[in-house]
Design a protein around this motif. Structure first.
Motif, PDB file in Angstrom:
ATOM      1  N   TRP A 295      25.045  82.171 -26.240  1.00  0.00           N
ATOM      2  CA  TRP A 295      24.279  83.438 -26.446  1.00  0.00           C
ATOM      3  C   TRP A 295      23.840  84.091 -25.009  1.00  0.00           C
ATOM      4  CZ3 TRP A 295      22.576  78.836 -28.256  1.00  0.00           C
ATOM      5  CH2 TRP A 295      21.293  78.509 -27.491  1.00  0.00           C
ATOM      6  N   TRP A 296      23.800  83.301 -23.999  1.00  0.00           N
ATOM      7  CA  TRP A 296      23.352  83.894 -22.808  1.00  0.00           C
ATOM      8  C   TRP A 296      24.288  84.667 -22.028  1.00  0.00           C
ATOM      9  CZ3 TRP A 296      23.136  78.601 -23.889  1.00  0.00           C
ATOM     10  CH2 TRP A 296      24.096  77.838 -23.216  1.00  0.00           C
ATOM     11  N   LEU A 297      25.659  84.373 -22.497  1.00  0.00           N
ATOM     12  CA  LEU A 297      26.527  85.324 -21.835  1.00  0.00           C
ATOM     13  C   LEU A 297      26.985  86.637 -22.609  1.00  0.00           C
ATOM     14  CD1 LEU A 297      28.979  82.614 -20.683  1.00  0.00           C
ATOM     15  CD2 LEU A 297      27.412  83.455 -19.513  1.00  0.00           C
ATOM     16  N   PRO A 298      27.582  87.671 -21.972  1.00  0.00           N
ATOM     17  CA  PRO A 298      27.698  88.823 -22.672  1.00  0.00           C
ATOM     18  C   PRO A 298      28.751  88.515 -23.686  1.00  0.00           C
ATOM     19  CG  PRO A 298      27.712  89.347 -20.342  1.00  0.00           C
ATOM     20  CD  PRO A 298      27.691  87.717 -20.491  1.00  0.00           C
ATOM     21  N   GLY A 299      28.663  89.044 -24.843  1.00  0.00           N
ATOM     22  CA  GLY A 299      29.588  88.778 -26.003  1.00  0.00           C
ATOM     23  C   GLY A 299      29.433  87.381 -26.707  1.00  0.00           C
ATOM     24  N   GLY A 300      28.364  86.804 -26.298  1.00  0.00           N
ATOM     25  CA  GLY A 300      28.201  85.446 -26.945  1.00  0.00           C
ATOM     26  C   GLY A 300      27.075  85.442 -28.213  1.00  0.00           C
ATOM     27  N   GLY A 301      26.814  84.418 -28.454  1.00  0.00           N
ATOM     28  CA  GLY A 301      25.729  84.478 -29.696  1.00  0.00           C
ATOM     29  C   GLY A 301      26.239  83.775 -30.764  1.00  0.00           C
ATOM     30  N   GLU A 302      25.554  83.994 -32.101  1.00  0.00           N
ATOM     31  CA  GLU A 302      25.860  83.166 -33.392  1.00  0.00           C
ATOM     32  C   GLU A 302      27.153  83.849 -33.926  1.00  0.00           C
ATOM     33  OE1 GLU A 302      25.058  80.592 -34.554  1.00  0.00           O
ATOM     34  OE2 GLU A 302      23.078  80.122 -33.557  1.00  0.00           O
ATOM     35  N   ASN A 303      28.264  84.053 -33.152  1.00  0.00           N
ATOM     36  CA  ASN A 303      29.506  84.355 -33.777  1.00  0.00           C
ATOM     37  C   ASN A 303      30.480  83.444 -33.532  1.00  0.00           C
ATOM     38  OD1 ASN A 303      30.026  84.741 -31.081  1.00  0.00           O
ATOM     39  ND2 ASN A 303      30.124  86.899 -30.978  1.00  0.00           N
ATOM     40  N   HIS A 304      30.088  82.203 -33.164  1.00  0.00           N
ATOM     41  CA  HIS A 304      31.167  81.049 -32.865  1.00  0.00           C
ATOM     42  C   HIS A 304      31.637  80.321 -34.025  1.00  0.00           C
ATOM     43  CE1 HIS A 304      27.036  78.961 -32.440  1.00  0.00           C
ATOM     44  NE2 HIS A 304      27.875  78.136 -32.828  1.00  0.00           N
ATOM     45  N   PRO A 305      32.749  79.866 -34.194  1.00  0.00           N
ATOM     46  CA  PRO A 305      32.962  78.708 -35.053  1.00  0.00           C
ATOM     47  C   PRO A 305      32.621  77.696 -34.536  1.00  0.00           C
ATOM     48  CG  PRO A 305      35.160  79.357 -33.455  1.00  0.00           C
ATOM     49  CD  PRO A 305      33.854  80.242 -32.933  1.00  0.00           C
ATOM     50  N   ASP A 306      32.742  76.822 -35.827  1.00  0.00           N
ATOM     51  CA  ASP A 306      32.094  75.315 -35.673  1.00  0.00           C
ATOM     52  C   ASP A 306      33.321  74.440 -36.150  1.00  0.00           C
ATOM     53  OD1 ASP A 306      28.826  75.285 -35.273  1.00  0.00           O
ATOM     54  OD2 ASP A 306      29.490  77.076 -36.135  1.00  0.00           O
ATOM     55  N   GLY A 307      33.364  73.131 -35.567  1.00  0.00           N
ATOM     56  CA  GLY A 307      34.216  72.181 -35.947  1.00  0.00           C
ATOM     57  C   GLY A 307      33.287  70.789 -36.346  1.00  0.00           C
ATOM     58  N   VAL A 308      33.813  70.189 -37.043  1.00  0.00           N
ATOM     59  CA  VAL A 308      32.687  69.107 -37.647  1.00  0.00           C
ATOM     60  C   VAL A 308      33.585  67.554 -37.403  1.00  0.00           C
ATOM     61  CG1 VAL A 308      31.512  67.749 -39.542  1.00  0.00           C
ATOM     62  CG2 VAL A 308      31.945  70.405 -39.577  1.00  0.00           C
ATOM     63  N   VAL A 309      33.034  66.747 -36.731  1.00  0.00           N
ATOM     64  CA  VAL A 309      33.344  65.297 -36.549  1.00  0.00           C
ATOM     65  C   VAL A 309      32.486  64.561 -37.260  1.00  0.00           C
ATOM     66  CG1 VAL A 309      33.511  63.369 -34.629  1.00  0.00           C
ATOM     67  CG2 VAL A 309      34.377  65.766 -34.004  1.00  0.00           C
ATOM     68  N   MET A 310      33.340  63.605 -38.168  1.00  0.00           N
ATOM     69  CA  MET A 310      32.396  62.761 -38.859  1.00  0.00           C
ATOM     70  C   MET A 310      32.277  61.095 -38.434  1.00  0.00           C
ATOM     71  SD  MET A 310      33.971  64.161 -42.632  1.00  0.00           S
ATOM     72  CE  MET A 310      34.040  65.643 -43.001  1.00  0.00           C
ATOM     73  N   ASN A 311      31.320  60.586 -38.681  1.00  0.00           N
ATOM     74  CA  ASN A 311      31.131  59.258 -38.374  1.00  0.00           C
ATOM     75  C   ASN A 311      31.377  59.066 -36.809  1.00  0.00           C
ATOM     76  OD1 ASN A 311      30.516  58.285 -40.917  1.00  0.00           O
ATOM     77  ND2 ASN A 311      32.796  58.459 -41.291  1.00  0.00           N
ATOM     78  N   GLN A 312      30.694  59.842 -36.096  1.00  0.00           N
ATOM     79  CA  GLN A 312      30.562  59.745 -34.624  1.00  0.00           C
ATOM     80  C   GLN A 312      30.116  58.368 -33.860  1.00  0.00           C
ATOM     81  OE1 GLN A 312      28.428  62.720 -32.510  1.00  0.00           O
ATOM     82  NE2 GLN A 312      26.820  62.797 -33.965  1.00  0.00           N
ATOM     83  N   SER A 313      30.423  58.120 -32.894  1.00  0.00           N
ATOM     84  CA  SER A 313      29.700  57.037 -32.319  1.00  0.00           C
ATOM     85  C   SER A 313      29.241  57.761 -31.098  1.00  0.00           C
ATOM     86  CB  SER A 313      30.376  55.881 -31.738  1.00  0.00           C
ATOM     87  OG  SER A 313      30.827  55.102 -32.820  1.00  0.00           O
TER      88      SER A 313
END
Length: 342
Positions: A295-313
């Motif tokens: 969000w601190w860069l131009p065009g950034g913010g809460e518009n990003h996609p997310d991915g999920v990794v399960m059972n991480q170490s």
């Protein structure tokens, strides 16, 4: 579980949120933003609880937003923005969500609104997140984990998973916090997940995603594989790769962008149903990985996609802090975790 018992559980959880967490006062304006996918039982429980606490309650429904954050700006009706601008407590049940949108930013600038991203939680999921474990004990765990990650700034870290993730990074500066009592204006997220931030250009390796929130949330029949070297360099893994490619480029101004944030899910009451991003990422050991522009860069913010990794170490420095999803004895927050699961 009977419908009556389920409704009672949701009402109890709504009371924990509105009375104990957000400290809602008589006469405050409580606004719920919803869309056609919002769980009506949850909306009713939250609205009824707010009214029982003496708040003036308003439910504002609109069509489902096609994108979250600032990408949703062209689709948010003016009356919705007017409502949230005059809120004391704003519970956002839209998904994709309004956090990071222009309407959200303007509400935050007024320094009046206390915001919570409820997102796609169902009534049953919300009851698990806010009502299945002792809230004070959950927050003890939250604060211990958050404090540990704040103190880890500058340390070399590594994440692996059984699905094949193996990447490293340097722990960056903390940028957000959760409050046990949300009495001051600002944005909150549901407790039960510790978020931390890498130094952007230090993230290197392979990230294998088992679920994704790109334009919608979905478990992945075929994992998505991200190759990262400072920036995300490639995305592969079947038909979902095209959707993630599109979402990354939309959020990153035509480019893939970076790994913005990482998390550790810590709520033993959360269930992995594959139907709720907000609940699934709080399942013990899950890692919600934010992608795109910060969000601190131009065009950034809460518009990003997310991915999920399960059972991480997860290793912080030389210590394994999480092993196959579970905090190890080396984790400074392991005692608080054991209190919750014992």
């Amino acid at each position: 579980m009977s419908a009556q018992h389920s409704n009672a559980s949701c009402l109890r959880a709504a009371n924990v949120l509105l009375r104990d967490h957000f400290c809602t006062k008589p006469g405050e304006n409580v606004v719920l933003t919803t869309d056609e996918n919002s769980d009506t039982d949850l909306v009713r429980a939250l609205a009824d609880t707010a009214a029982a606490l003496g708040a003036k309650t308003c439910v504002v429904d609109m069509p489902r937003l096609p994108f979250q954050g600032s990408l949703s700006d062209p689709y948010i009706p003016s009356p919705v923005e007017a409502a949230v601008m005059h809120s004391d407590v704003w519970l956002d049940l839209t998904f994709p969500y309004m956090a990071g949108s222009g309407a959200f930013d303007r509400a935050m600038e007024h320094k009046r609104t206390r915001y919570l991203l409820v997102g796609d939680a169902s009534a049953a999921g919300f009851a698990r997140l806010y009502g299945s474990v002792d809230f004070d004990a959950l927050f003890d765990l939250q604060e211990a984990a958050d404090g540990f990650f704040r103190e880890a700034q500058g340390k070399h870290c590594r994440v692996t998973s059984a699905a094949g993730s193996d990447f490293s990074f340097v722990m960056g500066r903390p940028a957000t916090r959760k409050d046990r009592r949300a009495t001051q204006p600002g944005s909150q997220t549901i407790p039960g997940s510790a978020i931390f931030y890498p130094e952007l250009e230090t993230v290197k390796g392979k990230i294998v995603l088992e679920a994704a929130f790109h334009e919608y949330y979905t478990p992945l029949r075929e994992p998505l594989v991200l190759e990262v070297d400072g920036r995300v360099r490639s995305v592969s893994g079947g038909s979902a790769a095209k959707v993630m490619d599109r979402a990354l480029r939309r959020a990153g101004g035509g480019e893939y962008g970076n790994v913005i944030h990482l998390t550790v899910g810590l709520n033993p009451g959360a269930a992995s149903t594959g139907r709720s991003f907000m609940e699934d990422i709080r399942v013990i050991g899950c890692n919600a990985i934010g992608l795109g522009l910060p969000w601190w860069l131009p065009g950034g913010g809460e518009n990003h996609p997310d991915g999920v990794v399960m059972n991480q170490s997860l290793w912080i420095g030389e210590q394994m802090i999480v092993e196959n999803g579970l905090p190890t004895l080396a984790a400074p927050f392991s005692a608080e975790f054991e209190k919750l699961v014992s």
